[in-house]
Design a protein around this motif. Structure first.
Motif, mmCIF file in Angstrom:
data_model
loop_
_atom_site.group_PDB
_atom_site.id
_atom_site.type_symbol
_atom_site.label_atom_id
_atom_site.label_comp_id
_atom_site.label_asym_id
_atom_site.label_seq_id
_atom_site.Cartn_x
_atom_site.Cartn_y
_atom_site.Cartn_z
ATOM 1 N N HIS A 77 42.929 40.310 47.429
ATOM 2 C CA HIS A 77 43.622 38.920 47.071
ATOM 3 C C HIS A 77 44.652 38.055 46.335
ATOM 4 O O HIS A 77 45.202 38.862 44.823
ATOM 5 C CB HIS A 77 42.002 38.648 46.450
ATOM 6 C CG HIS A 77 42.300 36.146 45.843
ATOM 7 N ND1 HIS A 77 42.570 35.529 47.132
ATOM 8 C CD2 HIS A 77 42.500 36.123 44.960
ATOM 9 C CE1 HIS A 77 42.526 34.340 46.372
ATOM 10 N NE2 HIS A 77 42.713 34.684 44.927
ATOM 11 N N HIS A 79 48.331 34.970 45.353
ATOM 12 C CA HIS A 79 49.276 33.166 46.336
ATOM 13 C C HIS A 79 50.711 34.647 46.297
ATOM 14 O O HIS A 79 50.930 33.928 45.271
ATOM 15 C CB HIS A 79 48.528 32.532 45.807
ATOM 16 C CG HIS A 79 46.891 32.489 45.224
ATOM 17 N ND1 HIS A 79 46.599 31.562 46.945
ATOM 18 C CD2 HIS A 79 46.681 32.248 44.446
ATOM 19 C CE1 HIS A 79 44.894 32.054 45.645
ATOM 20 N NE2 HIS A 79 44.627 32.598 44.566
ATOM 21 N N HIS A 226 37.773 31.337 46.963
ATOM 22 C CA HIS A 226 37.080 31.685 45.865
ATOM 23 C C HIS A 226 35.768 31.188 45.345
ATOM 24 O O HIS A 226 35.337 29.896 46.096
ATOM 25 C CB HIS A 226 38.325 30.352 44.844
ATOM 26 C CG HIS A 226 39.621 31.063 44.930
ATOM 27 N ND1 HIS A 226 40.786 29.636 45.142
ATOM 28 C CD2 HIS A 226 40.325 32.134 44.630
ATOM 29 C CE1 HIS A 226 41.849 30.385 45.290
ATOM 30 N NE2 HIS A 226 41.677 31.376 44.543
ATOM 31 N N HIS A 263 36.248 36.349 42.898
ATOM 32 C CA HIS A 263 36.159 36.385 41.763
ATOM 33 C C HIS A 263 34.637 36.672 41.090
ATOM 34 O O HIS A 263 34.299 36.959 40.733
ATOM 35 C CB HIS A 263 37.022 35.446 41.231
ATOM 36 C CG HIS A 263 37.860 34.461 41.601
ATOM 37 N ND1 HIS A 263 38.834 36.197 40.475
ATOM 38 C CD2 HIS A 263 39.107 33.650 41.450
ATOM 39 C CE1 HIS A 263 39.949 35.496 40.723
ATOM 40 N NE2 HIS A 263 40.340 33.940 41.599
ATOM 41 N N ASP A 314 45.433 38.492 42.319
ATOM 42 C CA ASP A 314 45.566 37.027 42.080
ATOM 43 C C ASP A 314 46.797 36.156 42.270
ATOM 44 O O ASP A 314 47.819 37.603 42.708
ATOM 45 C CB ASP A 314 44.686 36.509 40.889
ATOM 46 C CG ASP A 314 43.890 34.949 41.182
ATOM 47 O OD1 ASP A 314 44.209 34.943 42.430
ATOM 48 O OD2 ASP A 314 43.282 34.805 40.255
HETATM 49 ZN ZN LIG Z 1 43.486 32.970 43.476
#
Ligand SMILES: [Zn+2]
Length: 451
Positions: A77, A79, A226, A263, A314
């Motif tokens: 995961h 971005h 998420h 998460h 993340d």
């Molecule tokens: Zn994220």
């Protein structure tokens, strides 16, 4: 019984190393390892357990010496383009961090060029720290795809779906249509795959969720979302719907083995029973959760309930690095503390979480995540020569607890060497640095004015 091979094995590449941690079989470390690769695939693996290994005729031999070979890390995961926001907004909780800092900056700057440059910067950092596959949730996934293609790294693009307009689309239907278009474009691509990325339960309503769940089943693609990232998110949903987000998603039919929940720091007994029953995957992002003070994922309890737990960094704005080695170490340590049990996350299990479990979450475990015959050659070599690595009693322990990203010496993705002696082979680092510094000047001014 002695194995003998009458004819030599013909291969494109032969990789030699002192150790290997194949992940399958579990809890295993081999010594004196040879891995043969042909057409991007692992075709033979030998180690000191084979008394009479065959002759391997390879076009290229890479002797990694005193190194440990592993499957490349799967960063489940992130971005990627947010690497351009590294350090721009620290010390803030999730909602004000998003609402007051990140979203206004994205609205102003996150165009296609931003995504291309930020993604390449992120990929460079990821390859240098041993990642050969990453899942990404960001605007302009087609630009992410282009950057990944250039770098020859494997990626799963979880295309965002939101209720509100952003720079990439106006309505939930438009986000979904753009995702299915990208699915058509990349469905036969060897390194890229597409997933749905509904941002979070609080940013998408029921109807688009029902629609994309049906499409995900039809196309057999994952849904990344998420999920239960903070206590505030769960409390707000409870006030709005009368129940917790996980129950809402279960009732809408969104949860299945294709679902990847990111998460999950706020789970009660019922939540765990629901996600175990639905067979969803969870991605643990401990450094981001600690930085935004969101909480801890109960990894040991989830794994005890046979729930697949993968690992992700993340985005760089909430971590602030993309180093899966340090993330793996943090995950191992935090899991022990949360479980109150030092045996809750042994080194081999931490490595499995950072490799095969990620591959499974992305629906790619038939292709990657372990060093096995027939799997694609996504392989890394970590040097064990550094002073911080000595002595070596159990290489797996050194990999998890005393390895720095700079000790990753080589990386192959589908048999293409994307890191050689610590140097990127597919990315021009000078160019990437120049582009990032240009963005730094623009963004610094914008952050100063708070827009
Ligand atoms: Zn994220």
């Amino acid at each position: 019984m002695k194995h003998t091979f009458e004819t030599p094995i013909e291969a494109d590449i032969l990789i030699l190393a002192r150790w290997a941690i194949p992940v399958v079989p579990r809890n295993t470390t081999w010594e004196n390892v040879s891995i043969a690769i042909s057409a991007g695939e692992i075709i033979a693996v030998f180690h000191s357990g084979f008394p009479n290994p065959p002759q391997i005729n390879a076009k290229e031999t890479v002797d990694c010496g005193n190194s440990t070979l592993l499957p490349g890390f799967v960063n489940a995961h992130g971005h990627a383009a947010m690497s351009l926001f590294r350090g721009i907004a620290d010390d803030t909780a999730l909602q004000p961090w998003l609402n007051e800092k990140i979203w206004p900056l994205e609205a102003k700057h996150a165009n296609r060029e931003f995504v291309e440059d930020g993604t390449l910067l992120a990929i460079a950092e990821m390859i240098k720290s041993g990642t050969t596959c990453f899942a990404d949730m960001y605007f302009f996934p087609d630009a992410v795809a282009e950057s990944a293609n250039k770098a020859k790294i494997r990626a799963q693009l979880a295309c965002p779906v939101l209720d509100f307009a952003t720079i990439w689309a106006e309505t939930a239907d438009e986000y979904i249509a753009k995702t299915t278009e990208l699915y058509d474009t990349y469905r036969f691509n060897e390194l890229l795959s597409i997933a749905f990325g509904p941002h979070a339960p609080y940013s998408i309503s029921d109807q688009p969720l029902i629609k994309l769940a049906a499409l995900a089943e039809e196309l057999d693609v994952p849904i990344h979302m998420h999920l239960h990232e903070t206590a505030e998110e769960v409390e707000a949903a409870y006030s709005e719907y009368g129940y917790r987000p996980i129950k809402r998603l279960a009732d809408l039919g969104v949860l299945s083995h294709r679902f990847v929940g990111i998460h999950a720091t706020q789970l009660n007994e019922n939540d765990i029973l629901t996600i175990a029953g639905a067979g969803i995957n969870i991605v643990n992002c401990p450094e981001s959760n600690m930085k935004l003070a969101g909480g801890f994922c109960k990894v040991h309890e989830l794994q005890s309930n046979n729930i697949n737990v993968a690992l992700g960094t993340d985005g760089c704005a909430s971590n602030n690095d993309l180093d899966m080695i340090s993330e793996m170490r943090t995950a191992a340590l935090v899991t022990k503390v949360v479980a109150g049990d030092a045996s809750a996350m042994p080194a081999h299990k931490a490595i499995e979480m950072a490799t095969l479990n990620g591959a499974r979450a992305l629906g790619q475990d038939h292709l990657i995540g372990s060093l096995e015959n027939g799997k694609q050659a996504d392989i890394i070599a970590i040097s064990m020569d550094d002073i911080s690595q000595i002595p070596i009693y159990r290489p797996e322990s050194n990999i998890v607890y005393s390895t720095q990203a700079s000790q990753v010496r080589h990386a192959w993705c589908r048999g293409t060497q994307i890191l050689r002696e610590g140097k990127l082979t597919t990315i021009n680092t000078t160019l990437i640095r120049d582009r990032a510094i240009k963005w730094q000047e623009t963004l610094r001014e914008s952050a100063r004015k708070n827009v």
